[in-house]
Design a protein around this motif. Structure first.
Motif: not given
Length: 395
Positions: A13-16, A78-81, A104-108, A168-173
């Motif tokens: 997730l950090n990678l994405l 989910f939000v940042w994707s 910024g909301v999701g990544e925070a 991709p981050a949708f799947f990791l979420a």
């Protein structure tokens, strides 16, 4: 919970997270041409994200100290994707600015939680190394963002670059929601929740505040170089967009990874010899960055510029794991979410929330080379703040 499972889900997730951040920078020239933007407007796209990111962090930190953190990790991804995909749908500067801000909301939410969540599963003598391995996502993700943005932007357009970054981050979420558990937050009774007075102790912790300020100066320079070095190679050495992104991406992935690992390993080894190991590693990393950055921006040869900026990237990444380990060591577990949130707010308010825009404004006035050189002078303050942190820390 299995520490390896936690590590790999958070690492990916950090990678994405960093791919989504950096893909913007490699398509700066394409956005400028398509949307007719000034350098100041380009810089403000990076700054808007950081402003929202840092303002959301304290609110998320408050919630993170009270609830299972895997839920926040999942929701944040989910939000940042979704917001990254909205960048692809933007047809003008205002739309792109709004979508970029919402990332910024999701990544925070993710960044506030991830490092303390992971650090609590490792003993103190292995913590900096574990956080260094986790921190490899920064150079790897940043490099992949430059590669993806430069290549996809060059051949299929900047909108495609955002689409490829966002999916991709949708799947990791989903994996975070179903595979992670948070034993420290599963049953937090109201009586055990941190009080306001506990949070206020953070602001009387001088070592904590000094190290946050040092981190801010490092972040100011990192953010400025990340935003503008691909464009610097494009302007001063006539590299096309995809090649400029590739060159800087290779530098970040190799040199950033080397610096991150070296910093973590060095700090853990020095910890057996001195309690000031984290601060010593941070100070040396900042000090060594300055001459290499100066050389990179003064040479007229593209190869030498790339070599020198690579050395500067190694040095400026040396403090990353020691800073995270120092933040854990300086704070108590019940308020650690807010501690990392406060660090996020400080480093971005004084760092990369403003540096891309400041550099853009200075570039419009005096040229990009002069603007980048002036930005690097913030590292002098970083050394002073690190020295003050070491003096204030117990032990």
């Amino acid at each position: 919970m299995n520490a390896k499972k936690l590590f790999w889900i958070l690492f990916l997730l950090n990678l994405l997270n960093y791919i989504d951040r950096q893909v913007l920078y490699s398509v700066f020239p394409l956005l400028q041409q398509d949307l007719k933007l000034t350098d100041l407007q380009l810089g403000s796209l990076a700054s808007a994200f950081m402003l929202v990111y840092m303002c959301c962090a304290p609110f998320i930190g408050f919630w993170a100290d009270r609830a299972p953190r895997q839920k926040l990790v999942s929701a944040s991804a989910f939000v940042w994707s979704a917001a990254t995909l909205l960048c692809a749908a933007a047809g003008n500067y205002a739309g792109l600015l709004a979508a970029r801000s919402f990332i910024g909301v999701g990544e925070a939410g993710f960044t506030t939680v991830a490092q303390p969540f992971l650090a609590e599963y490792y003993p103190a003598k292995k913590r900096a190394t574990a956080l260094a391995l986790f921190g490899l996502a920064l150079p790897l993700g940043s490099a992949l963002g430059y590669f993806l943005g430069g290549f996809a932007g060059e051949y299929w357009g900047w909108k495609t670059a955002f689409i490829l970054a966002g999916i991709p981050a949708f799947f990791l979420a989903f994996l975070a929601a179903t595979q992670l558990t948070d034993s420290a937050r599963q049953h937090v009774s109201p009586a055990k929740r941190p009080s306001l007075s506990k949070y206020l102790t953070l602001f009387s912790n001088k070592a904590f505040l000094w190290i946050c300020l040092a981190h801010a100066m490092i972040t100011f320079v990192q953010g400025g170089l990340s935003a503008w070095m691909p464009t610097y190679f494009h302007r001063y050495f006539n590299l096309d967009v995809s090649r400029a992104g590739l060159v800087f991406g290779v530098i970040v992935i190799l040199c950033g990874a080397a610096g991150t690992l070296l910093g973590g390993k060095t700090a853990d080894r020095l910890l057996d010899k001195t309690p000031k190991a984290y601060y010593l590693t941070i100070f040396c990393g900042i000090l060594l960055t300055l001459p290499f950055a100066w050389l990179a921006l003064h040479t007229q040869n593209a190869v030498w510029s790339a070599i020198c900026i690579g050395a500067a990237v190694i040095c400026i990444f040396l403090p990353m794991a020691p800073i995270a380990a120092a933040l854990v060591a300086l704070t108590e577990e019940p308020v650690r979410g807010m501690a990392f949130a406060a660090d996020i707010f400080i480093i971005h308010a004084l760092g990369d929330a403003v540096s891309p825009m400041i550099i853009g404004r200075a570039s419009d006035a005096w040229g990009l080379k002069t603007a980048l050189l002036l930005a690097c002078s913030a590292l002098l303050l970083g050394m002073f703040f690190t020295r003050q942190a070491a003096r204030s820390a117990r032990g």
